[in-house]
Design a protein around this motif. Structure first.
Motif, PDB file in Angstrom:
ATOM      1  N   HIS A  18       0.866  -1.179   0.022  1.00  0.00           N
ATOM      2  CA  HIS A  18       0.125  -0.060   0.033  1.00  0.00           C
ATOM      3  C   HIS A  18       0.886   1.212  -0.209  1.00  0.00           C
ATOM      4  N   GLN A  74       0.670   4.029  -1.340  1.00  0.00           N
ATOM      5  CA  GLN A  74      -0.042   5.179  -1.447  1.00  0.00           C
ATOM      6  C   GLN A  74      -0.193   5.713   0.179  1.00  0.00           C
ATOM      7  N   ASP A  75      -0.013   4.957   1.055  1.00  0.00           N
ATOM      8  CA  ASP A  75      -0.059   5.001   2.653  1.00  0.00           C
ATOM      9  C   ASP A  75       1.092   5.589   3.241  1.00  0.00           C
TER      10      ASP A  75
END
Length: 294
Positions: A100, A102-103
């Motif tokens: 992930h 984008q986190d």
């Protein structure tokens, strides 16, 4: 795991049954208007920074340091601290962020490491002091009380995010964790040690100690050498962090070792060595510029 005192705390807590009080987070969001969201985590960090700058400027003025310089230094400290605090955390939790990415920049969701923040802030402070011809240790001494106060405030962000909690417990002051936030394998267990509270209270005690030393030092009782307050901060904060970290279920790990405990024990040794250098061998700490006393 280096240290685990959960059993001892549970035994102590068994005698405090009538004082039972359950901590339950109201959630991470203060309020939301359309797509604009104000979160407790960010609000607490911003408040801690603002309060810390005001306090540092006051202490600087009492120490004969230009408070405007401290205000300028605060910008450098924030710019250096927050990115490295996030990078430090992400690197040790890379397995979770790899899927992930984008986190990685979603700092408002939590996930910063204070040791990374301290390292980043120190690097930024060294550069700033070199450019401004200001003693690093004198700056560190007036910032140290603000730093530990900010940590005491910031820990409550973990409460609102239901993160950085300890192992399961039935203590009277237990913390309720929603099922979605519970560690793997603990889904059926609802209550945990409120380690955010332990560390916040410990940090407030350290804050009181640093302020007491600061104001006694102004009177020359005792005569404090540059760097003393920051070294005392290193030793006392780290001592609390060592045992509190032993309670947590989500520690950043390097193999079987809890990173925060290893770093804290190292900081304790460095801090004690620095204090011995100042007061046993009566030598000054290396600095980027000569101190006023020199």
């Amino acid at each position: 795991m280096l240290i685990d005192i959960s059993t001892l705390l549970d035994q102590v807590g068994n005698t405090w049954g009538p004082l039972a009080f359950e901590f339950t987070s109201p959630g991470p969001i203060v309020f939301q208007v359309g797509s604009w969201t104000v979160r407790w985590y960010g609000l607490l960090i911003a408040s801690a920074v603002m309060l810390g700058v005001l306090l540092s400027q006051l202490l600087a003025k009492l120490r004969g340091i230009n408070p405007d310089l401290v205000g300028d230094a605060a910008i450098w400290l924030v710019v250096g601290a927050i990115p490295l605090a996030r990078l430090y955390y992400v690197l040790f939790e890379w397995q979770a962020y790899a899927s992930h990415p984008q986190d990685i920049i979603a700092i408002w969701k939590g996930g910063i490491a204070i040791h990374g923040a301290i390292l980043g802030g120190m690097l930024a402070a060294l550069i700033f002091c070199r450019l401004q011809k200001l003693s690093f240790w004198q700056l560190a001494d007036v910032v140290a009380p603000s730093l530990i106060l900010g940590q005491a405030i910031g820990r409550w962000g973990n409460f609102f995010n239901s993160e950085a909690f300890g192992s399961p417990t039935d203590l009277p002051w237990k913390l309720f964790i929603p099922e979605a936030q519970r560690p793997r394998g603990y889904q059926e267990i609802a209550y945990y040690h409120p380690t955010f509270l332990y560390e916040s209270l410990w940090n407030l005690m350290v804050f009181g100690l640093l302020l007491a030393l600061f104001f006694r030092g102004l009177k020359g009782k005792p005569q404090l050498q540059p760097g003393t307050l920051f070294l005392v901060y290193m030793v006392t904060y780290s001592a609390g962090r060592v045992w509190i970290e032993g309670l947590r279920t989500d520690s950043l790990m390097l193999g079987p070792l809890r990173i925060a405990q290893v770093v804290s024990l190292t900081a304790i040794l460095i801090g004690i060595a620095g204090l011995a250098w100042l007061y046993v061998w009566r030598r000054r700490l290396p600095d980027v510029v000569a101190t006023q006393a020199e």
